[in-house]
Design an enzyme around this catalytic site. Structure first.
Site, PDB file in Angstrom:
ATOM      1  NE  ARG A   1      -2.704  -0.481   3.357  1.00  0.00           N
ATOM      2  CZ  ARG A   1      -4.349  -0.514   3.071  1.00  0.00           C
ATOM      3  NH1 ARG A   1      -4.908  -0.248   2.363  1.00  0.00           N
ATOM      4  NH2 ARG A   1      -4.762  -2.070   3.516  1.00  0.00           N
TER       5      ARG A   1
ATOM      6  CB  CYS B 251     -28.620  -5.454  -8.164  1.00  0.00           C
ATOM      7  SG  CYS B 251     -28.833  -4.793  -9.759  1.00  0.00           S
TER       8      CYS B 251
HETATM    9  N1  LLP Z   1       3.413  -9.088   3.596  1.00  0.00           N
HETATM   10  C1  LLP Z   1       2.257  -9.908   3.640  1.00  0.00           C
HETATM   11  C2  LLP Z   1       3.012 -11.206   4.108  1.00  0.00           C
HETATM   12  C3  LLP Z   1       0.918  -9.394   3.420  1.00  0.00           C
HETATM   13  O1  LLP Z   1       0.119  -9.580   3.594  1.00  0.00           O
HETATM   14  C4  LLP Z   1       0.756  -8.377   3.224  1.00  0.00           C
HETATM   15  C5  LLP Z   1      -1.171  -7.504   3.311  1.00  0.00           C
HETATM   16  C6  LLP Z   1       2.129  -7.056   2.817  1.00  0.00           C
HETATM   17  C7  LLP Z   1       2.734  -8.033   2.628  1.00  0.00           C
HETATM   18  C8  LLP Z   1       1.080  -5.784   2.394  1.00  0.00           C
HETATM   19  O2  LLP Z   1       1.152  -5.562   2.938  1.00  0.00           O
HETATM   20  P1  LLP Z   1       0.690  -3.284   3.156  1.00  0.00           P
HETATM   21  O3  LLP Z   1       1.837  -3.435   3.196  1.00  0.00           O
HETATM   22  O4  LLP Z   1       0.070  -3.203   2.027  1.00  0.00           O
HETATM   23  O5  LLP Z   1       0.033  -2.904   3.850  1.00  0.00           O
HETATM   24  N2  LLP Z   1      -6.959  -5.709   0.997  1.00  0.00           N
HETATM   25  C9  LLP Z   1      -6.917  -5.166   1.935  1.00  0.00           C
HETATM   26  C10 LLP Z   1      -5.463  -4.731   2.505  1.00  0.00           C
HETATM   27  C11 LLP Z   1      -5.450  -6.685   2.980  1.00  0.00           C
HETATM   28  C12 LLP Z   1      -3.496  -6.979   2.757  1.00  0.00           C
HETATM   29  C13 LLP Z   1      -3.218  -8.487   3.195  1.00  0.00           C
HETATM   30  N3  LLP Z   1      -2.091  -8.247   3.687  1.00  0.00           N
HETATM   31  C14 LLP Z   1      -7.190  -2.959   1.557  1.00  0.00           C
HETATM   32  O6  LLP Z   1      -7.742  -2.913   0.837  1.00  0.00           O
HETATM   33  O7  LLP Z   1      -6.928  -2.297   3.082  1.00  0.00           O
END
Ligand code: LLP
Length: 415
Positions: free
Chosen positions: A274, A343
């Site tokens: 992110r 919907c």
């Molecule tokens: N590493 C692992 C093992 C993870 O499970 C994740 C994210 C990341 C790295 C990356 O995390 P970030 O830096 O993006 O926070 N769909 C959700 C977010 C799910 C995150 C899943 N794992 C949303 O839209 O907020």
């Protein structure tokens, strides 16, 4: 990434209405300069120690974006054979690929072993057994880290919090040493590191540093047991600003890690998703209809051509995404719910926004570069939207809009 100028709204030096005219809506728009500058910011924040940044492919897996990261020297964090295929398509260096996830299938394990990836982040003893057996069969040695569940509250949305003991992720700290000992006796496994990922959209560095301290402690215990590790993997989780939240202080985070590492011969891995792409992308959509309430008690709806099938985050996590009307409006601002054509009552992109809107007007839904397009679906038989990458004064389509012919093909051939 969105800039208001006298003659319209721009991403880098490209006007958004130009993009809408060219590729239609809904459309995902990404800025290559924004992505690159986020990566550079992280690289600078971590410059004080030996590190590797592995972009978490699940956040945005568009090949052209992966290529940007590849060209800028990043590695990749993958969670499936599909994501492995993607990073190989942009010629990722195998050594820089790490494979996370609780449910790696045999075919995925074999694929990654044959490619010779840098590390498997193993989430259970059963997975370790499978990995060792497949490596032995293929005549390889599997590089492994165990993903530790440190039972730390990341203080984020429950659906994206992964480091508490009730979560399905990782190996409880209390079992870690035994499982490392077990792994160290197997010649098909090479122990490379310790891994941890406690959640996503984390705004405060303290829980992450607690996790780091827990890994440092385990690393000392492992050393005493004669099991040295060469890296610690802090996962991802760095939060971004969706509304008025402060950006994660990556510089402070980097400095705190550097202080803890002093003199240690350890490499630190990160798996940010992110932070690198979230604020570097938006969803461009057009108002189809306005349905203003009649009495003050009624809600007013702006029905746009994007929906939960494109951006599911508001429906799934009550996530906030800023909505910016682009260009001329009737100036009669009122409070709108911005909703899609799907919907479902959960099909909303924003609620209770004070906006001046007009039919046919373009809107930008901001901070949609992470977990946007990748979580989109074909619900209501809606073709997946086009993706566009802006670079300076130009832009190019980096994923064509899906056609109905493509969407129906797998079923039509079975009729
Ligand atoms: N590493 C692992 C093992 C993870 O499970 C994740 C994210 C990341 C790295 C990356 O995390 P970030 O830096 O993006 O926070 N769909 C959700 C977010 C799910 C995150 C899943 N794992 C949303 O839209 O907020």
């Amino acid at each position: 990434m969105l800039e208001r100028r006298a003659d319209g709204f721009y991403v880098e030096d490209v006007a958004l209405d130009r993009i809408a005219d060219d590729v239609g809506t809904p459309a995902w728009v990404y800025s290559s300069a924004a992505i690159t500058s986020r990566l550079m910011r992280l690289q600078a924040a971590f410059a004080g120690f030996d590190h590797r940044i592995c972009f978490s492919v699940k956040a945005n897996s568009n090949l052209s974006i992966l290529k940007l990261f590849r060209d800028a020297g990043a590695g990749f964090d993958i969670v499936s054979g599909g994501e492995l295929e993607r990073v190989l398509a942009v010629e990722a260096v195998p050594e820089t690929i790490i494979f996370s996830g609780v449910g790696k299938r045999i075919d995925e394990v074999d694929f990654a072993l044959k490619v010779g990836i840098g590390c498997f982040n193993v989430e259970s003893a059963a997975e370790l057994d499978r990995l060792a057996a497949r490596a032995a069969l293929l005549g390889r040695v599997a590089p492994v880290s165990l993903r530790i569940n440190p039972d730390i509250d990341a203080r984020t949305h429950p659906y994206i919090s992964t480091g508490l003991k009730e979560s399905k992720f990782g190996i409880p700290m209390s079992q870690a040493l035994d499982i490392y000992r077990y792994a160290s006796r197997n010649p098909a496994l090479a122990i490379h590191g310790i891994d941890c990922h406690i959640g996503s959209q984390i705004s405060d560095r303290e829980p992450l540093l607690q996790a780091f301290d827990a890994m440092l402690q385990l690393r000392s215990e492992l050393l005493e047991a004669g099991i040295p590790v060469r890296h610690l993997d802090l996962g991802g989780g760095l939060g971004i600003a969706y509304q008025n939240e402060p950006d994660f202080d990556v510089e402070g985070y980097g400095a705190a890690i550097a202080r803890r590492l002093r003199g240690e011969d350890l490499q630190v891995f990160f798996e940010p998703g992110r932070f690198l792409v979230g604020n570097s992308g938006l969803l461009l959509t057009r108002v189809e209809y306005l349905k203003p309430g009649v009495t003050p008690a009624d809600r007013s709806f702006a029905i746009v051509d994007a929906a939960m099938s494109e951006l599911i985050r508001p429906a799934l996590y009550s996530a906030f995404h800023e909505v910016v009307p682009l260009g001329p409006t009737d100036q009669n601002a009122r409070v709108w719910d911005v909703v899609g054509p799907v919907c479902e009552s959960a099909d909303f992109l924003a609620k209770d926004r004070h906006l001046a809107l007009a039919q046919d007007q373009l809107l930008a839904i901001l901070s949609a570069g992470a977990y946007g397009s990748v979580q989109s679906s074909n619900y209501n038989t809606r073709p997946r939207a086009v993706e566009v990458l802006v670079s300076g004064t130009g832009f190019k389509t980096v994923r064509r809009r899906e056609t109905l012919r493509e969407l129906l093909a797998n079923e039509r051939e079975c009729l």
